[in-house]
Design an enzyme around this catalytic site. Structure first.
Site, PDB file in Angstrom:
ATOM      1  N   CYS A 132      19.775  10.800 -13.300  1.00 20.46           N
ATOM      2  CA  CYS A 132      19.124   9.776 -14.118  1.00 20.46           C
ATOM      3  C   CYS A 132      19.459   8.373 -13.621  1.00 20.46           C
ATOM      4  O   CYS A 132      20.515   7.820 -13.942  1.00 20.46           O
ATOM      5  CB  CYS A 132      19.531   9.937 -15.579  1.00 20.46           C
ATOM      6  N   CYS A 135      19.839   5.783 -16.389  1.00 16.31           N
ATOM      7  CA  CYS A 135      21.096   5.847 -17.144  1.00 16.31           C
ATOM      8  C   CYS A 135      22.251   5.275 -16.322  1.00 16.31           C
ATOM      9  O   CYS A 135      23.107   4.578 -16.855  1.00 16.31           O
ATOM     10  CB  CYS A 135      21.464   7.287 -17.492  1.00 16.31           C
ATOM     11  N   ASP A 136      22.308   5.602 -15.032  1.00 14.94           N
ATOM     12  CA  ASP A 136      23.526   5.350 -14.261  1.00 14.94           C
ATOM     13  C   ASP A 136      23.379   4.337 -13.127  1.00 14.94           C
ATOM     14  O   ASP A 136      24.385   3.940 -12.536  1.00 14.94           O
ATOM     15  CB  ASP A 136      24.031   6.682 -13.662  1.00 14.94           C
TER      16      ASP A 136
END
Ligand code: NAP
Length: 308
Positions: A132, A135-136
């Site tokens: 992701c 997300c990261d």
């Protein structure tokens, strides 16, 4: 006893909820481990009709949730483990300590990111291995990272990561991207994206703290093995459908995708419908998942009125 239980809160699940809610069936939505589904891990969605300027994936899902709730859907967090089809034709849905009873079930559980199956990947997830970018990605500023895959997801993630990383290697097992032309052209024109063709990652290499340090690459044409330093690996090699909890209630293809009755969202078990990516290995789009969610809701509604 509920009329409809919808398992999954992605595009298919929320659309099914909007339709069954408007039909006064008071649907219960079970959200599972990733509320909002795959769109919550994407950035801008440019191809959902009605949003000419694009819309962020998480926002699209928040709006879908609000729309489902507006028409009386109730959303509960529950990770479904199994479903029983009882002799009277109703369903019992088991989710840990909780269980639910319903006359119909719409399975809209989507698909989960696929991984390569390398030995240390479980330990590395969250320590330099992820699927992701949204997300990261922001954790990896001014360092080199890589994306594995050659599809739309890989190109999209690579483009997004160029906002943070010093360089984004795009590692693909062939010498041609699978992605749509617009996405592929955009990725290849980005000076920060460096394609690495005909190559697979054969090993994840860690530092003394157990965090990702580099990858071992194998060139599939020459057999040459090399090492490439990256602080994080973003895996974008497709998905595995979340259908294992259904046991024999549905037929599945060799990859685990639910097989629906021809031209319908119904399955071999009367009252059990499937919609979205869990039953679709071909289109896999937000809009097609939404369309299937609508179809499953209409079929469930007709099934319930036939029962009466
Ligand atoms: P995908 O289209 O199935 O692509 C998966 C990629 O991973 C392929 O390039 C494949 O290589 C590679 N791959 C698969 N298994 C591998 C392995 N074991 N080792 C190395 N590489 C492997 O999946 P996706 O990119 O996630 O896209 C899924 C669907 O969502 C598609 O329909 C796509 O159009 C859609 N999508 C759309 C957008 C958008 O329009 N904005 C964004 C994201 C996704 P090969 O090419 O060699 O098979």
């Amino acid at each position: 006893m509920e009329n409809v239980i919808i398992i999954g809160t992605g595009c298919a699940g929320y659309t099914a909820a909007i339709y069954t809610g408007r039909a006064n069936l008071a649907p219960i939505l079970l959200s599972g481990t990733q509320p909002g589904g795959q769109l919550t891990t994407t950035t801008e969605v440019e191809n959902f009709p009605g949003f000419p300027e694009g819309i962020m994936g998480p926002e699209l899902m928040m709006r879908a949730q609000a729309q489902a709730e507006k028409f009386g859907s109730k959303i509960e967090w529950a990770s479904v483990e199994s479903i029983e089809h009882r002799e009277d034709g109703t369903f019992k849905i088991n989710a840990g300590e909780k269980s639910y009873e319903s006359k119909t079930v719409i399975v809209a559980t989507g698909a989960a990111p696929r991984h390569l199956g390398l030995p240390n990947e479980k330990e590395l997830i969250g320590r330099g291995l992820t699927s992701c970018a949204t997300c990261d990605g922001a954790f990896y500023r001014d360092v080199p990272v890589c994306v594995i895959g050659g599809g739309d997801s890989a190109c999209e993630e690579a483009g997004f990561l160029t906002r943070f990383a010093s360089k984004v290697y795009l590692i693909h097992r062939r010498d041609e991207l699978r992605a749509s032309k617009i996405m592929a052209d955009r990725a290849l024109a980005n000076p920060k994206i460096v394609p690495v063709w005909n190559s697979t990652v054969s090993e994840y290499l860690t530092d003394e703290k157990g965090e990702m340090r580099a990858i071992q690459l194998t060139n599939l044409v020459t057999g040459e093995v090399s090492e490439l330093e990256v602080a994080c690996v973003f895996v974008a090699i497709g998905h595995v459908p979340n259908s294992s909890f259904l046991g024999d209630l549905v037929d599945k293809d060799e990859n685990g995708y639910i097989i629906q009755n021809p031209g319908r969202t119904s399955t071999k078990t009367p009252g059990l419908f499937a919609a979205g990516d869990v039953a679709d290995h071909y289109y896999r789009q937000a809009i097609t998942a939404a369309g299937q969610g609508c179809a499953a809701a209409l079929e469930a509604e007709r099934y319930l009125s036939d029962l009466e």
